[in-house]
Write an enzyme that holds these catalytic residues in place. Structure first.
Site, PDB file in Angstrom:
ATOM      1  N   ARG A  67       0.883  -1.233  -0.015  1.00 15.59           N
ATOM      2  CA  ARG A  67      -0.051   0.080   0.024  1.00 15.59           C
ATOM      3  C   ARG A  67       0.820   1.251   0.024  1.00 15.59           C
ATOM      4  O   ARG A  67       1.841   1.084   0.385  1.00 15.59           O
ATOM      5  CB  ARG A  67      -0.844  -0.085   1.210  1.00 15.59           C
ATOM      6  CG  ARG A  67      -1.993  -1.099   1.383  1.00 15.59           C
ATOM      7  CD  ARG A  67      -2.625  -1.122   2.702  1.00 15.59           C
ATOM      8  NE  ARG A  67      -3.653  -2.225   2.757  1.00 15.59           N
ATOM      9  CZ  ARG A  67      -3.247  -3.481   3.354  1.00 15.59           C
ATOM     10  NH1 ARG A  67      -1.994  -3.628   4.010  1.00 15.59           N
ATOM     11  NH2 ARG A  67      -4.162  -4.282   3.282  1.00 15.59           N
ATOM     12  N   LYS A 112      -2.406  -2.564   7.741  1.00 18.96           N
ATOM     13  CA  LYS A 112      -3.643  -2.189   8.525  1.00 18.96           C
ATOM     14  C   LYS A 112      -3.777  -3.220   9.806  1.00 18.96           C
ATOM     15  O   LYS A 112      -3.490  -4.329   9.952  1.00 18.96           O
ATOM     16  CB  LYS A 112      -4.851  -2.593   7.540  1.00 18.96           C
ATOM     17  CG  LYS A 112      -5.093  -1.613   6.406  1.00 18.96           C
ATOM     18  CD  LYS A 112      -6.261  -1.890   5.623  1.00 18.96           C
ATOM     19  CE  LYS A 112      -6.705  -0.818   4.610  1.00 18.96           C
ATOM     20  NZ  LYS A 112      -7.804  -1.290   3.910  1.00 18.96           N
ATOM     21  N   HIS A 125      -1.985   2.489  -6.102  1.00 15.35           N
ATOM     22  CA  HIS A 125      -2.720   1.490  -5.969  1.00 15.35           C
ATOM     23  C   HIS A 125      -2.894   0.576  -6.954  1.00 15.35           C
ATOM     24  O   HIS A 125      -3.113  -0.673  -6.836  1.00 15.35           O
ATOM     25  CB  HIS A 125      -4.232   1.926  -5.214  1.00 15.35           C
ATOM     26  CG  HIS A 125      -4.845   0.911  -4.435  1.00 15.35           C
ATOM     27  ND1 HIS A 125      -4.239   0.703  -3.003  1.00 15.35           N
ATOM     28  CD2 HIS A 125      -5.955   0.453  -4.442  1.00 15.35           C
ATOM     29  CE1 HIS A 125      -5.170  -0.100  -2.609  1.00 15.35           C
ATOM     30  NE2 HIS A 125      -5.868  -0.623  -3.372  1.00 15.35           N
ATOM     31  N   ARG A 148      -0.066  -1.821  -7.035  1.00 15.04           N
ATOM     32  CA  ARG A 148      -0.491  -2.921  -6.061  1.00 15.04           C
ATOM     33  C   ARG A 148      -1.178  -3.977  -6.674  1.00 15.04           C
ATOM     34  O   ARG A 148      -1.129  -5.168  -6.493  1.00 15.04           O
ATOM     35  CB  ARG A 148      -0.935  -2.224  -4.759  1.00 15.04           C
ATOM     36  CG  ARG A 148      -1.465  -3.400  -3.555  1.00 15.04           C
ATOM     37  CD  ARG A 148      -2.070  -2.483  -2.451  1.00 15.04           C
ATOM     38  NE  ARG A 148      -2.830  -3.348  -1.706  1.00 15.04           N
ATOM     39  CZ  ARG A 148      -2.324  -4.332  -0.552  1.00 15.04           C
ATOM     40  NH1 ARG A 148      -1.243  -4.417  -0.602  1.00 15.04           N
ATOM     41  NH2 ARG A 148      -3.375  -4.661   0.025  1.00 15.04           N
ATOM     42  N   HIS A 164      -3.888  -9.480   3.267  1.00 18.36           N
ATOM     43  CA  HIS A 164      -5.130  -9.460   3.420  1.00 18.36           C
ATOM     44  C   HIS A 164      -5.470 -10.213   4.615  1.00 18.36           C
ATOM     45  O   HIS A 164      -4.873 -11.548   4.727  1.00 18.36           O
ATOM     46  CB  HIS A 164      -5.832  -9.884   2.155  1.00 18.36           C
ATOM     47  CG  HIS A 164      -5.964  -8.981   1.165  1.00 18.36           C
ATOM     48  ND1 HIS A 164      -6.160  -9.273  -0.137  1.00 18.36           N
ATOM     49  CD2 HIS A 164      -5.670  -7.371   1.164  1.00 18.36           C
ATOM     50  CE1 HIS A 164      -6.366  -8.125  -1.029  1.00 18.36           C
ATOM     51  NE2 HIS A 164      -6.041  -7.214  -0.143  1.00 18.36           N
ATOM     52  N   TYR A 204      -9.448 -10.800  -7.136  1.00 21.71           N
ATOM     53  CA  TYR A 204      -8.543 -10.836  -8.261  1.00 21.71           C
ATOM     54  C   TYR A 204      -8.795 -12.189  -9.166  1.00 21.71           C
ATOM     55  O   TYR A 204      -8.160 -12.312 -10.207  1.00 21.71           O
ATOM     56  CB  TYR A 204      -6.874 -11.013  -7.585  1.00 21.71           C
ATOM     57  CG  TYR A 204      -6.827  -9.575  -6.924  1.00 21.71           C
ATOM     58  CD1 TYR A 204      -6.094  -8.659  -7.698  1.00 21.71           C
ATOM     59  CD2 TYR A 204      -6.843  -9.257  -5.595  1.00 21.71           C
ATOM     60  CE1 TYR A 204      -5.905  -7.225  -7.015  1.00 21.71           C
ATOM     61  CE2 TYR A 204      -6.528  -8.080  -5.184  1.00 21.71           C
ATOM     62  CZ  TYR A 204      -5.970  -7.214  -5.876  1.00 21.71           C
ATOM     63  OH  TYR A 204      -5.792  -6.096  -5.617  1.00 21.71           O
TER      64      TYR A 204
END
Length: 321
Positions: free
Chosen positions: A167, A193, A262, A265, A288, A297
């Site tokens: 990110r 995150k 992004h 990424r 994730h 994806y």
């Protein structure tokens, strides 16, 4: 009329003309739906009436005051009706917001005792597929001449975003230590995150670009600065600055598309998935927490597969009309 009073209050709050107009249209659309049953059973409306059905319904809308009689089920029915008519989730969310806001006003004015829209949720917004970048365009972006020290720095940033699937915030917040402690082994340590730390892979091209940048970094960084990537003042480079530099590189490369960190990424994820088919590996690369987040994806990969199939398979090619 309560609706007109509410709209005047919105205007007094300096809401834009566009917002006020949308809210008026949304609330009137809902009320028209609610009144449609009453209109059909109304004995005053006949073929001999000087008012058409539409005009009569409009008059009901303008003079309606029984807002207390409307319940949550009516609002749910309205939303379901709009879904059946192909109204987008975004528009439905705005309409529900307008109804909820109007009832908040009525509550404040003591004209109703509860807000029937409170607690209702708009239909879930469809998750847009991320826009990726094909391999050739990615290479064109990353293979531009490096003429200034900022170019060398930016090359390291862009290669890292694409190689490690970072990110942009993770890239901007990367510190010399512990971020680069394991770089020679092919990893960078980032804080993602939820304050979750992970190791992200660094490919050979990215490793080379980072090493080139580190050779000159100390000439441009403040003495106590720990950020890997610094600005002209020697402090940490911001997310906005990274986006601005990427905009310049996009123009320099002559790419026929808008770029963002992004998208690099996403390009990392889709290119790895296209080559390996390993969704779990992509999940680990991107950091994730849930595989369901990564599964978007697979839709991109299937889109790519369908395009290749349509172009390559002899029995799939469309005949020229």
């Amino acid at each position: 009329m309560q609706l007109n009073d509410y709209l005047r209050q919105l205007q007094s709050q300096n809401k834009s003309v566009h917002t006020v107009s949308n809210y008026q249209r949304d609330i009137e659309a809902f009320l028209g739906f609610y009144l449609s049953g009453e209109l059909l059973s109304e004995t005053d409306v006949s073929e001999n009436s000087f008012l058409t059905a539409v005009e009569y319904q409009n008059s009901l809308v303008k003079n309606f005051s029984e807002w207390q009689s409307i319940d949550s089920e009516t609002i749910r029915a309205f939303l379901a009706f709009r879904v059946q008519n192909g109204i987008s989730a975004r528009t439905l969310a705005r309409q529900l917001s307008a109804i909820r806001s109007f009832y908040d006003y009525l509550l404040f004015e003591n004209q109703v005792i509860k807000n029937p829209a409170k607690g209702l949720k708009a239909p879930k917004q469809p998750q847009p597929l991320p826009k990726s970048l094909d391999v050739d365009l990615t290479q064109r972006l990353l293979e531009q001449p490096l003429e200034t020290w900022q170019d060398v720095r930016d090359q390291a940033i862009f290669e890292l975003l694409y190689s490690a699937g970072l990110r942009v915030s993770e890239c901007a917040e990367l510190d010399l230590s512990p971020g680069l402690d394991e770089m020679q082994s092919g990893w960078v340590r980032v804080l993602g995150k939820g304050m979750k730390e992970r190791l992200a892979p660094v490919g050979s091209k990215a490793l080379q670009a980072i090493q080139m940048w580190l050779q000159i970094r100390d000439q441009h960084a403040a003495a106590i600065e720990q950020a890997v990537f610094v600005n002209q003042r020697g402090g940490r480079l911001s997310v906005r600055s990274i986006q601005n530099q990427l905009d310049k590189r996009t123009l320099q490369a002559g790419l026929p598309t808008k770029m963002s960190p992004h998208r690099l990424r996403h390009a990392c994820a889709t290119h790895v998935l296209e080559s390996s088919g390993d969704l779990r590996a992509v999940q680990e690369i991107l950091g994730h927490a849930n595989l369901s987040t990564t599964q978007i994806y697979t839709k991109l990969d299937l889109q790519h597969l369908a395009q290749v199939y349509d172009q390559a398979h002899p029995r799939a090619k469309k005949k020229n009309s």
